[in-house]
Scaffold this motif. Structure first.
Motif, short mmCIF file in Angstrom:
data_model
loop_
_atom_site.label_atom_id
_atom_site.label_comp_id
_atom_site.label_asym_id
_atom_site.label_seq_id
_atom_site.Cartn_x
_atom_site.Cartn_y
_atom_site.Cartn_z
N GLY A 108 -3.14 19.54 -3.83
CA GLY A 108 -1.82 19.10 -3.40
C GLY A 108 -1.75 17.64 -3.00
O GLY A 108 -0.95 17.26 -2.14
N ALA A 109 -2.58 16.80 -3.64
CA ALA A 109 -2.51 15.36 -3.36
C ALA A 109 -1.11 14.84 -3.67
O ALA A 109 -0.46 15.32 -4.60
CB ALA A 109 -3.55 14.61 -4.19
N PRO A 110 -0.63 13.88 -2.92
CA PRO A 110 0.74 13.39 -3.14
C PRO A 110 0.90 12.74 -4.50
O PRO A 110 0.05 11.97 -4.94
CB PRO A 110 0.94 12.37 -2.01
N VAL A 111 2.01 13.08 -5.16
CA VAL A 111 2.33 12.46 -6.44
C VAL A 111 2.76 11.02 -6.17
O VAL A 111 3.64 10.77 -5.34
CB VAL A 111 3.45 13.23 -7.17
N ARG A 112 2.14 10.08 -6.86
CA ARG A 112 2.43 8.67 -6.63
C ARG A 112 2.80 7.98 -7.94
O ARG A 112 2.32 8.36 -9.01
CB ARG A 112 1.25 7.96 -5.97
N ALA A 113 3.61 6.94 -7.82
CA ALA A 113 3.99 6.15 -8.99
C ALA A 113 2.83 5.25 -9.39
O ALA A 113 2.00 4.86 -8.55
CB ALA A 113 5.21 5.30 -8.66
N LEU A 114 2.75 4.93 -10.68
CA LEU A 114 1.70 4.03 -11.14
C LEU A 114 1.75 2.72 -10.35
O LEU A 114 2.82 2.14 -10.15
CB LEU A 114 1.86 3.74 -12.63
N GLY A 115 0.58 2.29 -9.89
CA GLY A 115 0.47 1.06 -9.12
C GLY A 115 0.56 1.25 -7.64
O GLY A 115 0.26 0.33 -6.87
N GLU A 116 0.98 2.44 -7.19
CA GLU A 116 1.17 2.67 -5.76
C GLU A 116 -0.16 2.62 -5.03
O GLU A 116 -1.23 2.89 -5.58
CB GLU A 116 1.84 4.03 -5.55
N ASN A 117 -0.10 2.28 -3.75
CA ASN A 117 -1.28 2.14 -2.90
C ASN A 117 -1.60 3.47 -2.22
O ASN A 117 -0.75 4.05 -1.55
CB ASN A 117 -1.03 1.07 -1.85
N ILE A 118 -2.85 3.95 -2.39
CA ILE A 118 -3.24 5.20 -1.74
C ILE A 118 -3.79 4.97 -0.34
O ILE A 118 -4.02 5.92 0.40
CB ILE A 118 -4.27 5.99 -2.58
N CYS A 119 -4.01 3.70 0.04
CA CYS A 119 -4.52 3.38 1.37
C CYS A 119 -3.36 3.33 2.34
O CYS A 119 -2.52 2.43 2.28
CB CYS A 119 -5.26 2.04 1.35
N LEU A 120 -3.32 4.30 3.25
CA LEU A 120 -2.21 4.41 4.20
C LEU A 120 -2.54 3.85 5.57
O LEU A 120 -1.65 3.72 6.41
CB LEU A 120 -1.80 5.88 4.34
N ASP A 121 -3.83 3.53 5.83
CA ASP A 121 -4.19 3.03 7.16
C ASP A 121 -4.34 1.52 7.19
O ASP A 121 -4.62 0.94 8.26
CB ASP A 121 -5.45 3.72 7.69
N GLY A 122 -4.19 0.86 6.04
CA GLY A 122 -4.20 -0.60 6.01
C GLY A 122 -5.55 -1.24 6.24
O GLY A 122 -5.64 -2.45 6.47
N LYS A 123 -6.63 -0.47 6.16
CA LYS A 123 -7.97 -1.00 6.40
C LYS A 123 -8.71 -1.22 5.09
O LYS A 123 -8.60 -0.41 4.18
CB LYS A 123 -8.77 -0.04 7.28
#
Length: 276
Positions: A108-123
């Motif tokens: 159930g990983a989130p569906v993301r648009a091409l190019g989107e950033n998977i890093c949500l914590d900014g590190k």
């Protein structure tokens, strides 16, 4: 009737299998019993040593829950996962090679648009990964699903730090475009230690082994009509490529991560094997 003796132990157990047992299950159990009894006869464990083995099995089971699978970790560190994977994914030359799934995949990983950033914590240092998914002959596969996940810049998966990392941090599901292309933004992966706070960690210490994995990004790539690919990519030059704690490195999966001045980029092209 033959009573159990040290000499006939394997036969005594195997002969208890019922006549209506599934043939494949019979084959597996007969082999398991033969090898297990052979192992015991070879090493001749003391009662205390065998009880230690039972305690290890018990402790390993107790470490397993819906967020952590210590048995997969045990299988990985003993090379069994890679062996089972190799047997089940013999692919022709040119098709991308499999490697271990690991214990931290989450459905159930989130569906993301091409190019989107998977890093949500900014590190971490930004990294753009791109590539093309094709068949064995190089024909692009549109609509292929590219499921990626990795640790954050501190070396932990999101499920290892609930309440610390954002949910589904460093995870994403992408779909290739009409030319079979995909790309996403992440952070450059770093080497990290597998969990050592459980019985598998204690086993590694006893074996005189380290618990480090080379930096990597996990992939599951799938498309109708093709074998699903489970694999990693590893940055070239990582110090742990030759001593991965779970034996997951294959030469074809080592990739150049190019310094772009403050960020990096990598390319990983995937070739899927057709079913049948």
């Amino acid at each position: 009737m033959s009573y159990f003796t040290e000499e006939n132990s394997e036969a005594a157990v195997i002969n208890r299998l019922g006549d209506d047992v599934d043939p494949r299950f019979r084959q597996i159990m007969e082999s398991a019993v033969k090898h297990l009894h052979g192992f015991v006869k070879e090493v001749e464990p003391t009662m205390d040593e065998w009880f230690q083995a039972i305690q290890f099995l018990t402790a390993t089971g107790k470490m397993c829950d819906d967020k952590r699978q210590e048995w997969i970790l045990a299988s990985d560190t003993l090379g069994v996962s890679m062996l089972v994977d190799a047997i089940n994914h013999r692919r022709p030359d040119g098709a991308t090679e499999n490697t271990v799934l690991g214990p931290f995949h989450v459905s159930g990983a989130p569906v993301r648009a091409l190019g989107e950033n998977i890093c949500l914590d900014g590190k971490g240092a930004p990294c753009v990964v791109s590539g093309t998914v094709t068949d064995e002959n190089g024909a692009p596969i549109a609509g292929a699903k590219v499921d990626v996940w990795q640790t954050n810049d501190e070396g932990f998966y999101d499920v290892q730090q609930p309440g610390v990392q954002p949910d589904m941090n460093m995870r994403g599901l992408f779909t290739t475009d009409e030319s079979g292309h995909y790309h996403y933004t992440t952070v450059k992966p770093l080497p990290y230690s597998i969990p050592t706070d459980g019985p598998v960690g204690e086993l590694l210490v006893a074996m005189g082994r380290h618990a480090m994995r080379p930096a990597h990004i996990h992939y599951i790539v799938s498309a109708p009509g093709y074998e699903t690919l489970v694999t990693h990519i590893f940055p070239k030059g990582d110090p742990y490529l030759d001593s991965d704690a779970v034996f997951g490195v294959k030469e074809s999966l080592i990739v150049d991560f190019v310094d772009e001045g403050g960020s990096t980029s990598a390319r990983f092209d995937v070739k899927l094997k057709k079913v049948g």
